[in-house]
Design a protein around this motif. Structure first.
Motif, mmCIF file in Angstrom:
data_model
loop_
_atom_site.group_PDB
_atom_site.id
_atom_site.type_symbol
_atom_site.label_atom_id
_atom_site.label_comp_id
_atom_site.label_asym_id
_atom_site.label_seq_id
_atom_site.Cartn_x
_atom_site.Cartn_y
_atom_site.Cartn_z
ATOM 1 N N GLU A 1 0.839 -1.187 0.000
ATOM 2 C CA GLU A 1 0.000 0.000 0.000
ATOM 3 C C GLU A 1 0.883 1.249 0.000
ATOM 4 O O GLU A 1 1.909 1.272 0.678
ATOM 5 C CB GLU A 1 -0.897 0.019 1.236
ATOM 6 C CG GLU A 1 -1.891 -1.121 1.299
ATOM 7 C CD GLU A 1 -2.661 -1.088 2.590
ATOM 8 O OE1 GLU A 1 -3.783 -0.569 2.572
ATOM 9 O OE2 GLU A 1 -2.131 -1.567 3.607
ATOM 10 N N VAL B 1 0.901 5.804 -0.296
ATOM 11 C CA VAL B 1 0.277 7.108 -0.414
ATOM 12 C C VAL B 1 1.279 8.011 -1.123
ATOM 13 O O VAL B 1 2.435 8.112 -0.700
ATOM 14 C CB VAL B 1 -0.077 7.708 0.961
ATOM 15 C CG1 VAL B 1 -0.640 9.110 0.795
ATOM 16 C CG2 VAL B 1 -1.085 6.819 1.677
ATOM 17 N N PHE C 1 -3.961 8.008 -3.076
ATOM 18 C CA PHE C 1 -3.647 6.675 -2.578
ATOM 19 C C PHE C 1 -3.360 5.757 -3.766
ATOM 20 O O PHE C 1 -3.800 6.008 -4.883
ATOM 21 C CB PHE C 1 -4.816 6.119 -1.770
ATOM 22 C CG PHE C 1 -5.044 6.846 -0.480
ATOM 23 C CD1 PHE C 1 -4.418 6.430 0.675
ATOM 24 C CD2 PHE C 1 -5.868 7.961 -0.433
ATOM 25 C CE1 PHE C 1 -4.624 7.102 1.869
ATOM 26 C CE2 PHE C 1 -6.077 8.641 0.753
ATOM 27 C CZ PHE C 1 -5.457 8.207 1.911
#
Length: 220
Positions: free
Chosen positions: A68, A70, A92
């Motif tokens: 993940e 950002v 994101f």
């Protein structure tokens, strides 16, 4: 229909203009930061980011792993004293692949979704996949050195054209518009953005230098 300022701003930043900071959740299930990250738009809502983990980071990204992320990208007037914030993007994403190089340089392909954009007084949201049809910024990769080069070659002329007549304080050079048809400068105490038109599309730093030489000759 022409792209709006939000779409143009997002595409310009994703093309590589600006400074990228990437927060990554890696294999240790913790957040780390990549600093001094370079990035480039590869289409289809994705960018490739290359950078080094922050010195305090314990980031581990295995090649081919999904993590993940950002992504935060800021674009400022490259002349520090201008203090003009041109645009910022916050989005994101999910890293689809990763590659490690020497010195723990990490390259991650990031699939982005909705992007929050602020640009020259405009603010909004755009989906990354909608930006393929927006014209690219032909000089994004060379933006870092563009302002210094233009100021060094044409600073005195720009100062005269701006009406200040002071070669020591030429207008601030912000860059070239995404179509490569105008040089963007910031004039006056309020840093109003002014477009200096080119005769033909500029696609490289050399093109900008040539066009500026012709512009100065026409305006003198």
């Amino acid at each position: 229909m022409a792209p709006n300022p939000i779409e143009n701003g997002a595409r310009r930043l994703l093309d590589g203009s600006g400074v990228a900071t990437v927060a990554v959740r890696g294999t240790r299930n913790r957040s780390d930061v990549m600093v001094s990250a370079r990035h480039r738009w590869v289409g289809g809502g994705s960018i490739v980011v290359t950078g080094a983990p922050a010195p305090w980071s314990g980031l581990i990204v295995e090649p081919g792993s999904s993590v993940e992320v950002v992504v935060m990208i800021d674009e400022f007037a490259p002349i520090v004293e201008a203090k003009v914030h041109v645009a910022s993007l916050y989005g994101f994403g999910v890293a689809r692949s990763a590659r490690q190089g020497e010195g723990w340089v990490v390259e991650i392909e990031i699939d982005l979704g909705d992007l929050q954009v602020r640009r020259l007084g405009h603010q909004g949201t755009v989906h990354a996949r909608d930006l393929d049809s927006v014209p690219s910024d032909p000089l994004a990769a060379e933006a870092a050195g563009l302002a210094d080069e233009i100021r060094a070659r044409f600073g005195e002329h720009l100062a005269i054209l701006a009406g200040s007549g002071d070669p020591a304080h030429p207008p601030f050079v912000l860059g070239v518009d995404p179509d490569g048809l105008h040089l963007l400068t910031a004039l006056g105490r309020d840093a109003d953005v002014v477009h200096l038109p080119f005769m033909t599309r500029a696609q490289s730093l050399g093109d900008v230098v040539r066009e500026m030489g012709q512009y100065v000759a026409r305006a003198s």
